[in-house]
Design a protein around this motif. Structure first.
Motif, mmCIF file in Angstrom:
data_model
loop_
_atom_site.group_PDB
_atom_site.id
_atom_site.type_symbol
_atom_site.label_atom_id
_atom_site.label_comp_id
_atom_site.label_asym_id
_atom_site.label_seq_id
_atom_site.Cartn_x
_atom_site.Cartn_y
_atom_site.Cartn_z
ATOM 1 N N LEU A 18 -4.676 5.081 8.521
ATOM 2 C CA LEU A 18 -4.922 3.654 8.292
ATOM 3 C C LEU A 18 -3.653 2.821 8.441
ATOM 4 O O LEU A 18 -3.677 1.735 9.044
ATOM 5 C CB LEU A 18 -5.542 3.439 6.901
ATOM 6 C CG LEU A 18 -6.967 3.966 6.714
ATOM 7 C CD1 LEU A 18 -7.405 3.809 5.262
ATOM 8 C CD2 LEU A 18 -7.928 3.261 7.655
ATOM 9 N N LEU A 19 -2.545 3.316 7.911
ATOM 10 C CA LEU A 19 -1.282 2.585 8.037
ATOM 11 C C LEU A 19 -0.810 2.547 9.485
ATOM 12 O O LEU A 19 -0.305 1.514 9.952
ATOM 13 C CB LEU A 19 -0.213 3.212 7.132
ATOM 14 C CG LEU A 19 -0.453 3.041 5.626
ATOM 15 C CD1 LEU A 19 0.530 3.884 4.832
ATOM 16 C CD2 LEU A 19 -0.362 1.582 5.226
ATOM 17 N N LEU A 79 0.956 4.095 -2.923
ATOM 18 C CA LEU A 79 0.648 5.513 -2.686
ATOM 19 C C LEU A 79 1.722 6.423 -3.281
ATOM 20 O O LEU A 79 1.403 7.477 -3.838
ATOM 21 C CB LEU A 79 0.481 5.773 -1.190
ATOM 22 C CG LEU A 79 -0.779 5.167 -0.577
ATOM 23 C CD1 LEU A 79 -0.721 5.221 0.938
ATOM 24 C CD2 LEU A 79 -2.028 5.858 -1.099
ATOM 25 N N TRP A 128 -6.371 13.006 1.688
ATOM 26 C CA TRP A 128 -6.228 11.575 1.401
ATOM 27 C C TRP A 128 -4.959 11.033 2.039
ATOM 28 O O TRP A 128 -4.936 9.914 2.570
ATOM 29 C CB TRP A 128 -6.211 11.313 -0.103
ATOM 30 C CG TRP A 128 -7.580 11.219 -0.687
ATOM 31 C CD1 TRP A 128 -8.161 12.089 -1.557
ATOM 32 C CD2 TRP A 128 -8.557 10.203 -0.433
ATOM 33 N NE1 TRP A 128 -9.431 11.680 -1.855
ATOM 34 C CE2 TRP A 128 -9.700 10.528 -1.183
ATOM 35 C CE3 TRP A 128 -8.572 9.074 0.367
ATOM 36 C CZ2 TRP A 128 -10.842 9.734 -1.157
ATOM 37 C CZ3 TRP A 128 -9.721 8.291 0.392
ATOM 38 C CH2 TRP A 128 -10.838 8.625 -0.366
ATOM 39 N N SER A 129 -3.899 11.814 1.986
ATOM 40 C CA SER A 129 -2.651 11.399 2.610
ATOM 41 C C SER A 129 -2.861 11.179 4.109
ATOM 42 O O SER A 129 -2.370 10.192 4.673
ATOM 43 C CB SER A 129 -1.579 12.461 2.353
ATOM 44 O OG SER A 129 -0.329 12.041 2.809
ATOM 45 N N TRP A 168 -4.652 7.901 4.702
ATOM 46 C CA TRP A 168 -3.776 6.745 4.536
ATOM 47 C C TRP A 168 -2.756 6.629 5.656
ATOM 48 O O TRP A 168 -2.438 5.510 6.093
ATOM 49 C CB TRP A 168 -3.118 6.756 3.157
ATOM 50 C CG TRP A 168 -4.075 6.293 2.120
ATOM 51 C CD1 TRP A 168 -4.709 7.053 1.185
ATOM 52 C CD2 TRP A 168 -4.565 4.960 1.944
ATOM 53 N NE1 TRP A 168 -5.551 6.276 0.436
ATOM 54 C CE2 TRP A 168 -5.484 4.983 0.876
ATOM 55 C CE3 TRP A 168 -4.327 3.751 2.585
ATOM 56 C CZ2 TRP A 168 -6.147 3.842 0.444
ATOM 57 C CZ3 TRP A 168 -4.989 2.608 2.151
ATOM 58 C CH2 TRP A 168 -5.890 2.673 1.097
ATOM 59 N N PHE A 193 6.136 7.692 3.408
ATOM 60 C CA PHE A 193 5.502 6.506 2.817
ATOM 61 C C PHE A 193 6.556 5.487 2.385
ATOM 62 O O PHE A 193 6.375 4.282 2.578
ATOM 63 C CB PHE A 193 4.618 6.886 1.624
ATOM 64 C CG PHE A 193 3.273 7.425 2.010
ATOM 65 C CD1 PHE A 193 2.414 6.709 2.822
ATOM 66 C CD2 PHE A 193 2.841 8.660 1.535
ATOM 67 C CE1 PHE A 193 1.165 7.201 3.176
ATOM 68 C CE2 PHE A 193 1.604 9.170 1.876
ATOM 69 C CZ PHE A 193 0.766 8.435 2.704
ATOM 70 N N VAL A 202 0.839 -1.208 0.000
ATOM 71 C CA VAL A 202 0.000 0.000 0.000
ATOM 72 C C VAL A 202 0.871 1.254 0.000
ATOM 73 O O VAL A 202 0.611 2.200 -0.750
ATOM 74 C CB VAL A 202 -0.969 -0.011 1.205
ATOM 75 C CG1 VAL A 202 -1.617 1.356 1.407
ATOM 76 C CG2 VAL A 202 -2.032 -1.084 1.028
ATOM 77 N N SER A 203 1.922 1.255 0.805
ATOM 78 C CA SER A 203 2.806 2.427 0.870
ATOM 79 C C SER A 203 3.466 2.712 -0.469
ATOM 80 O O SER A 203 3.514 3.853 -0.920
ATOM 81 C CB SER A 203 3.877 2.212 1.943
ATOM 82 O OG SER A 203 3.281 2.096 3.202
#
Length: 158
Positions: free
Chosen positions: A142-143, A18, A135-136, A139, A44, A14-15
């Motif tokens: 979430l991470l 992104l 959005w960043s 994420w 990220f 995912v990272s």
């Protein structure tokens, strides 16, 4: 233990995805990254590399801790970015941070990935109702939660 390893691999994927999305927006849609955007890219990538190394070397706890530190750094950075967007008079603009970031060896060797050129207050383009910095932030949260889950389940499994 295998679930923690799989989670770290997913977090890594995912990272990296992104960062790939950021590169797509930069090169296909001419969204120039500002200094705070570049720092978020580093975060990220830090999350992705630490999670990948932790999963592949079976050092789940160490990889998750380093990735979590990168995620927390990313949260602080995106928090400042959202503050800049919420306060139009406050700008990160052309400042010493941009000059320093652009002189780091990674920025000189990989300018297409790490060169800061945009202004932080211009990052207002939206995608599904949220700006790119918003959005960043989503994420990073979430991470961070995923990495906290990995650490919690790893500790209980021992």
């Amino acid at each position: 233990m295998p679930r923690s390893r799989s989670a770290l691999l997913l977090i890594s994927l995912v990272s990296f995805a992104l960062v790939a999305a950021a590169l797509y927006l930069q090169h296909a849609h001419d969204m120039l990254p500002c200094p705070l955007c570049v720092i978020q890219r580093y975060a990220f990538l830090g999350i992705g590399i630490a999670a990948l190394v932790g999963a592949l070397s079976n050092k789940i706890r160490g990889g998750a801790i380093v990735a979590l530190l990168a995620a927390l750094g990313g949260l602080v950075t995106v928090g400042k970015h959202l503050y800049v967007l919420a306060n139009p008079g406050f700008s990160c603009g052309i400042d010493p941070m941009e000059t320093v970031l652009n002189k780091i060896p990674t920025a000189t060797m990989l300018p297409w990935l790490f060169k800061a050129e945009g202004l932080c207050e211009n990052a207002t383009d939206g995608l599904f109702g949220l700006s790119i910095p918003q959005w960043s932030a989503v994420w990073f949260v979430l991470l961070t939660l995923g990495l906290a889950w990995v650490l919690f389940t790893w500790r209980r499994a021992r």
